[in-house]
Write an enzyme that holds these catalytic residues in place. Structure first.
Site, PDB file in Angstrom:
ATOM      1  N   CYS A 141       0.868  -1.023  -0.177  1.00  0.00           N
ATOM      2  CA  CYS A 141      -0.275   0.108  -0.399  1.00  0.00           C
ATOM      3  C   CYS A 141       0.969   1.020  -0.030  1.00  0.00           C
ATOM      4  CB  CYS A 141      -0.711  -0.247   1.264  1.00  0.00           C
ATOM      5  SG  CYS A 141      -1.282   1.571   1.732  1.00  0.00           S
ATOM      6  N   GLU A 215      -4.842  -5.308  -3.288  1.00  0.00           N
ATOM      7  CA  GLU A 215      -4.828  -4.156  -3.846  1.00  0.00           C
ATOM      8  C   GLU A 215      -5.201  -4.349  -4.597  1.00  0.00           C
ATOM      9  OE1 GLU A 215      -4.468  -0.642  -2.532  1.00  0.00           O
ATOM     10  OE2 GLU A 215      -3.158  -0.874  -0.823  1.00  0.00           O
TER      11      GLU A 215
END
Ligand SMILES: Cc1ncc(C[n+]2csc(CCO)c2C)c(N)n1
Length: 226
Positions: A141, A215
């Site tokens: 992230c 993600e």
């Protein structure tokens, strides 16, 4: 790549090991459409709303990381990241307002399964593992978005003029943002040295790659709303 930061050390090896799954994340169709300025507005609004909910749980994961570190300098680094997220949330909210979303409305939204999967996975790694496991779950992230922002900013396929997503691209492509990413990567390297990253590489890689896939699923969740 525009900085060797992403290719060296433990972080570089985890990124490399994620292989095509990493490329799928940083070059997702959501981002290709965002770069071209053709991403449908409902997709971006869905992304922003879920990102608001995501960031709250992500801040919790960083708070957990602070509690799992043993030295003051490390705790300071993680606290700075925690503060950055908590302090950035009002900015995120202000940005969302410009897209017609208000905070009360976002806070009342149900979490998408993709948001829940990702944030609770990171938290579970944090609760069941140590600081190194948790950092492996957090880094896709933190560092991934810097790579994405820089990549978009320098790509010949990116259209900035008249692109409604230009300020989003500028925000993550900002060189100043890289400083924060650098300290997060440095923390991973330091904790990795202390806690035997070498002998744990296979497990760390699995955590890093899983977070990377989550993600991608998060981008896809946005696209699915269009
Ligand atoms: C799904 C999702 N993944 C990553 C980020 C980016 N991000 C979240 S917290 C943080 C660290 C701030 O220092 C960064 C870069 C996001 N917004 N949403």
């Amino acid at each position: 790549m525009y900085t060797p930061l992403f290719e060296n050390g433990l972080y570089g090896r985890l990124r490399q090991q994620a292989g095509q799954l990493w490329q799928d994340y940083v070059d997702h169709p959501f981002l290709q459409q965002l770069a071209a300025g053709t991403l449908p507005k409902p997709a971006f609004q869905r992304y922003l709303t879920q990102d608001y909910l995501f960031l709250i749980h992500f801040a919790r994961a960083y708070a957990l990381l602070v509690s799992k570190l043993r030295t003051l300098p490390e705790m300071r680094t993680a606290t700075a990241s925690l503060n950055a997220i908590v302090a950035e949330l009002p900015l995120h909210v202000a940005y969302c307002t410009s897209w017609g979303l208000d905070e009360e409305q976002m806070a009342a939204q149900a979490e998408a399964p993709e948001t829940m999967n990702y944030t609770r996975y990171v938290l579970d790694i944090g609760y069941s593992g140590d600081a190194l496991d948790l950092l492996a779950a957090l880094l896709p992230c933190v560092a991934g978005y810097a790579e994405i922002g820089l990549g978009l900013l320098h790509s010949p396929d990116t259209v900035m003029a008249g692109n409604p997503y230009a300020s989003w691209i500028r925000n993550y492509g900002d060189e100043g943002y890289l400083t924060g990413v650098q300290s997060a990567i440095q923390l991973l390297e330091n904790v990795g040295q202390q806690r035997g990253a070498e002998s744990r590489f296979a497990e760390l890689s699995q955590i890093f790659t899983t977070a990377t896939q989550l993600e991608s699923a998060f981008w896809q969740m946005g696209l699915n709303a269009s």
